[in-house]
Scaffold this motif. Structure first.
Motif, PDB file in Angstrom:
ATOM      1  N   SER A  22      78.400  84.528 122.508  1.00  0.00           N
ATOM      2  CA  SER A  22      79.694  85.047 122.950  1.00  0.00           C
ATOM      3  C   SER A  22      80.071  86.353 122.245  1.00  0.00           C
ATOM      4  N   GLY A  23      79.309  86.757 121.244  1.00  0.00           N
ATOM      5  CA  GLY A  23      79.648  87.985 120.505  1.00  0.00           C
ATOM      6  C   GLY A  23      79.021  89.237 121.075  1.00  0.00           C
ATOM      7  N   LEU A  24      78.378  89.139 122.235  1.00  0.00           N
ATOM      8  CA  LEU A  24      77.783  90.342 122.837  1.00  0.00           C
ATOM      9  C   LEU A  24      78.901  91.301 123.232  1.00  0.00           C
ATOM     10  N   THR A  25      78.835  92.521 122.685  1.00  0.00           N
ATOM     11  CA  THR A  25      79.946  93.448 122.911  1.00  0.00           C
ATOM     12  C   THR A  25      79.549  94.659 123.740  1.00  0.00           C
ATOM     13  N   ARG A  26      78.274  94.854 123.936  1.00  0.00           N
ATOM     14  CA  ARG A  26      77.826  96.067 124.649  1.00  0.00           C
ATOM     15  C   ARG A  26      76.490  95.758 125.341  1.00  0.00           C
ATOM     16  N   PRO A  27      76.065  96.640 126.251  1.00  0.00           N
ATOM     17  CA  PRO A  27      74.835  96.336 127.004  1.00  0.00           C
ATOM     18  C   PRO A  27      73.619  96.107 126.101  1.00  0.00           C
TER      19      PRO A  27
END
Ligand SMILES: NC(=O)C1=CN([C@@H]2O[C@H](COP(=O)(O)OP(=O)(O)OC[C@H]3O[C@@H](n4cnc5c(N)ncnc54)[C@H](OP(=O)(O)O)[C@@H]3O)[C@@H](O)[C@H]2O)[C@@H](O)CC1
Ligand SMILES: [K+]
Length: 465
Positions: free
Chosen positions: A121-126
């Motif tokens: 859930s911590g994916l913030t960018r491509p």
């Protein structure tokens, strides 16, 4: 579905995690419960065959070390591919407790099961291209693919992809609570089977809910056709769609369905067709719900019939042509509840008519138009959701792709009208209708027609009694 049906945003998940920590837990302890719970599923798929766990820098990567260690403790064969060194205290702690082999990303690992713990859930960018390529290479080099929490490269809160291409997984093990990505496409289409690991997260007020099998009642011993609900179906030029919706309303439990049309024609003998003037006909106080839209048409006459139907102040379901004809004027004095069931094109028409900006995720758009119109919105499609003006939100997940055939929308509207006529609260009616519709599709053989779908509704209903 497991006991917990709430769907949490990343921010709500953080709040839930803080609440658990305030009650004496720790991130490390939660990671241990989550990782070991996920490891049970990995073990079921892999048994003693080789498992490759891809670990990223954050706590999703930390879960990966716990999973690999748990598999090894059971006598299984697990290795970790560390795409990044662990960056969080809990992930470092999990790495320290892991006693097995750690491979660099350059090593070509092969095996039975690939476990994706690169990002959660911590994916913030491509995703970076080399990470995308690494996932693709590992997915191709294993027979089974399991994603932990969410597949790496999907945005938890929206279900959008933050990658050019992502592989499909056989199984996704959600940790602590469902996320929107488990229900919203395109992400939801990549997940395979879904399982949730309980880590003790408490219910969060105002959280969105998963639409699960409703608990319904048989008619009361003294029931008669009016207590079970009289549905008035306001049709127009094309009675076929109206008959389909009426059939679905009957099959979902309504005691009586009357079609109002100015056009005479053949209808099945268990349906009533009335050509009485609409305004007078709708004064019948026994009518519990009105459905307007299927087979209505789009001409001036249809517009007038819609206005009359909504002026009657009976709880209503509006669908199809009615959604394209609806204007703010129709709702200016309306107080009785309305459930609208737009597909993507009809949603755009509503957004235009009510000057609502079509931005954000599918959930955000549905909530915005619900607030702008005061209607309950069933945003239907492969991933249907229900939004209420008061902010309630419920998601159904990805339904059978065989539903992509003409008339299935009319069936949905009929089922929801039936639940509404039965006396259910409108938001609940919509959720029950969505579930019954999806379940009927699941129970039907491939390539079913809308008529066959309508006739499968009682089987779905039977599962709820
Ligand atoms: N909440 C709970 O109760 C529990 C949660 N648990 C688990 O925690 C997971 C969430 O953990 P998390 O917040 O550490 O995030 P995660 O997804 O591991 O990655 C963040 C890292 O990735 C980086 N990064 C981001 N995008 C990137 C990119 N494109 N390319 C490269 N790097 C990128 C980002 O860097 P930054 O953005 O900070 O620069 C940061 O370093 C959750 O999904 C679940 O598995 C369980 O343990 C049980 C209890
Ligand atoms: K993941």
């Amino acid at each position: 579905m497991p006991e917990s049906h709430q769907i949490l945003s990343v921010a709500q998940m953080r709040t839930a995690e803080e609440a658990l920590i305030a009650r004496g837990s720790s991130v490390e302890a939660l990671m241990d419960v989550a990782g070991r719970g996920a490891a049970d599923w990995v073990w079921r798929v892999a048994a003693r065959h080789r498992v490759t766990v891809l670990c990223g820098p954050g706590n999703n990567g930390g879960d990966g070390y716990v999973i690999a260690q748990a598999i090894r403790e059971r006598g299984g064969d697990a290795v970790v591919v560390a795409a990044y060194p662990p960056q969080t205290p809990a992930a470092r702690n999990a790495r320290n407790f892991y006693s097995g082999e750690v491979l660099a990303r350059s090593v070509e690992a092969r095996g039975e099961v690939f476990v994706d713990c690169l990002f959660g859930s911590g994916l913030t960018r491509p995703l970076q291209l080399d990470d995308e390529a690494l996932i693709a290479q590992l997915a191709a080099a294993h027979h089974h693919r399991i994603a932990v929490d969410v597949p790496s490269g999907v945005q938890s809160d929206t279900g959008m992809l933050l990658a050019g291409h992502l592989c499909r997984f056989d199984l996704t093990v959600a940790l602590g609570a469902w996320k929107f990505a488990h229900f919203l496409r395109p992400a939801a289409g990549l997940m395979g089977a879904l399982h949730l690991i309980d880590i003790g997260v408490e219910p969060i007020e105002s959280a969105a809910q998963a639409i699960v099998r409703p608990s319904l009642k048989r008619p009361a011993p003294d029931a008669h056709k009016y207590t079970r609900g009289l549905v008035a179906l306001v049709a127009g030029a094309m009675p076929g769609a109206a008959v389909l919706a009426a059939t679905a309303a009957q099959r979902a439990g309504a005691g009586y369905v009357r079609i109002f049309s100015e056009h005479t024609g053949q209808v099945p003998s268990d349906l009533v067709l009335s050509t009485d003037p609409l305004g007078e006909a709708l004064e019948d106080g026994r009518i519990a719900a009105v459905l307007v839209g299927p087979g209505l048409g789009r001409d001036a006459d249809a517009r007038e019939r819609l206005a009359v139907a909504l002026a009657a102040e009976i709880p209503a379901v509006i669908d199809a042509d009615a959604l394209v004809l609806l204007s703010p004027r129709n709702l200016s004095e309306r107080t009785a509840p309305i459930i609208a069931t737009p597909h993507e094109g009809e949603l755009l028409a509503l957004e235009r008519a009510f000057e609502c900006e079509a931005t954000g995720s599918k959930a955000e758009r549905a909530l915005a138009i619900a607030q702008a119109t005061g209607m309950i919105i069933v945003s239907k499609g492969p991933d249907t959701l229900v939004a209420a003006p008061d902010g309630r939100l419920a998601c159904a997940g990805v339904a059978s792709s065989w539903l992509s055939t003409a008339g299935t929308g009319d069936v949905l509207a009929g089922v929801i009208a039936s639940r509404l006529a039965n006396g259910r609260e409108p938001f609940e009616s919509a959720c029950e209708g969505v579930w019954l519709h999806a379940e009927a599709a699941r129970l039907s053989p491939p390539a079913f027609t809308a008529g066959e779908l309508a006739r499968a509704i009682p089987q779905a209903l039977g599962a709820c009694l």
